[in-house]
Design an enzyme around this catalytic site. Structure first.
Site, mmCIF file in Angstrom:
data_model
loop_
_atom_site.group_PDB
_atom_site.id
_atom_site.type_symbol
_atom_site.label_atom_id
_atom_site.label_comp_id
_atom_site.label_asym_id
_atom_site.label_seq_id
_atom_site.Cartn_x
_atom_site.Cartn_y
_atom_site.Cartn_z
ATOM 1 N N GLY A 98 0.831 -1.191 0.000
ATOM 2 C CA GLY A 98 0.000 0.000 0.000
ATOM 3 C C GLY A 98 0.868 1.244 0.000
ATOM 4 O O GLY A 98 2.070 1.187 0.278
ATOM 5 N N GLY A 146 0.172 -5.147 0.397
ATOM 6 C CA GLY A 146 -1.022 -5.074 -0.434
ATOM 7 C C GLY A 146 -0.883 -5.796 -1.752
ATOM 8 O O GLY A 146 -1.873 -6.266 -2.324
ATOM 9 N N GLU A 169 5.423 -5.993 7.773
ATOM 10 C CA GLU A 169 4.639 -5.023 8.558
ATOM 11 C C GLU A 169 5.071 -4.881 10.010
ATOM 12 O O GLU A 169 4.892 -3.821 10.615
ATOM 13 C CB GLU A 169 3.153 -5.384 8.499
ATOM 14 N N ASP A 177 -1.485 -7.908 7.116
ATOM 15 C CA ASP A 177 -2.929 -7.930 6.883
ATOM 16 C C ASP A 177 -3.255 -8.491 5.505
ATOM 17 O O ASP A 177 -2.626 -9.443 5.064
ATOM 18 C CB ASP A 177 -3.530 -6.540 7.101
#
Length: 350
Positions: A98, A146, A169, A177
């Site tokens: 992301g 992402g 992360e 995630d």
């Protein structure tokens, strides 16, 4: 009015006109750049998604997600679309994750945008998982965060010798995630726990061996593979799988190279079978081998809170469905965005 004054006025007018033309051009360029962040094209029998931010390693933005999702649903219902291909522009990255800069800025100025971004990204991840058309991700180059979310949930994932997979992360105060709580604990042994907590990078054929990719194709043949897929006539899922298998079988790069973690897997399975981060740390300390101490050094650099969240996320996710995991991760994402620690780490990384 004298001739000299008239010439001065004409010069000013022409300057003003040129300035307006330049401004209009800049506005058009900005609009074009924004509109071209992702390319959505019908080619042959397929819908093709191209993440088109090569200068930024094709990092995902909310605008891109909002273009991809509705088009994915349209292609899924279109009887003339038989498969969906997603790839990244350029040769460096499929998608490096992301847009961290946008996340950092939105955290202070636009809380709703943060909510929308995570929610809509996770909805897209779930749509990819449930897509009724064969979904093929060409994960050449950097594939992180992402980028993993828009690839790993698809039916087919094709790695090359230049693929680089990681979920980094925990280094920035977040957690892996985009469904990481679902697919990571389902990798062989405790490999997923190891990858999640350390951010360890898998490269090339190892991305396939680990189970992240379903196929491996030499990069020089990737363009030919795409052309052959697009040329299929009303293909079934089996026809598509046959093409992928044929290219996979012919790929020779690193064919006999052992998995980078092969000699350590028994220990990884033992160390990371603990239910607490503290016990994992103790396991590494007690082992004392150079590899164990190297991983201990890495873990000690990570956010302690993120490590605990991530371990719990994977333990919980191991018995949940993907929709259940994504719901859990959305709640976690919003809690993490409120933490000052994340902001400090992201600001430092920038």
């Amino acid at each position: 009015m004298g001739l000299q004054e008239l010439c001065r006025l004409m010069s000013r007018f022409n300057s003003y006109k040129r300035t307006n033309i330049i401004l209009q051009h800049l506005k058009m360029s900005n609009h074009t750049d924004a509109a071209a962040e992702v390319l959505l094209e019908r080619k042959g029998c397929a819908g093709v998604i191209t993440l088109n931010r090569p200068r930024f390693l094709n990092t995902l933005t909310l605008g891109m997600i909002r273009q991809i999702y509705p088009q994915l649903k349209k292609w899924e219902q279109d009887p003339e679309t038989f498969l969906i291909i997603i790839k990244g522009a350029g040769e460096k990255a499929f998608c490096a994750g992301g847009d961290i800069r946008a996340l950092s800025e939105a955290r202070n100025t636009n809380q709703k945008m943060l909510q929308d971004l995570f929610r809509e990204e996770y909805i897209l991840n779930n749509a990819i998982d449930s897509c009724q058309k064969p979904y093929i991700a060409l994960i050449h180059g950097i594939t992180m965060g992402g980028g993993v979310g828009v690839s790993v949930h698809g039916q087919f994932r094709v790695a090359t010798e230049k693929s680089v997979f990681a979920m980094p992360e925990t280094a920035i105060g977040l957690f892996p995630d985009v469904g990481g709580g679902y697919f990571l604990p389902r990798l062989q042994g405790k490999l997923g726990y190891f990858l999640a907590l350390t951010g360890f990078r898998l490269k090339g054929r190892d991305v396939y061996t680990a189970g992240i990719a379903t196929h491996f194709v030499d990069f020089e043949k990737l363009g030919m593979l795409e052309e052959d897929l697009l040329a299929l006539k009303s293909p079934s899922k089996e026809n598509i799988a046959d093409v992928l298998e044929a290219y996979h079988a012919k790929s020779k790069i690193d064919q006999d190279k052992p998995f980078i973690l092969e000699e350590h897997m028994d220990k990884i399975n033992s160390w990371f079978s603990a239910n607490t981060v503290e016990q994992i740390v103790d396991n590494l300390q007690q082992d004392g081998s150079s590899f164990a101490l190297e991983q201990l050094k890495v873990i000690n650099k990570m956010s302690p809170t993120s490590l605990k969240i991530t371990l719990r996320q994977l333990l919980e996710g191991s018995s949940k469905t993907l929709p259940e995991v994504l719901t859990m991760e959305y709640r976690l994402s919003q809690a993490c965005m409120m933490r000052k620690q994340w902001h400090r780490r992201v600001t430092y990384l920038r």
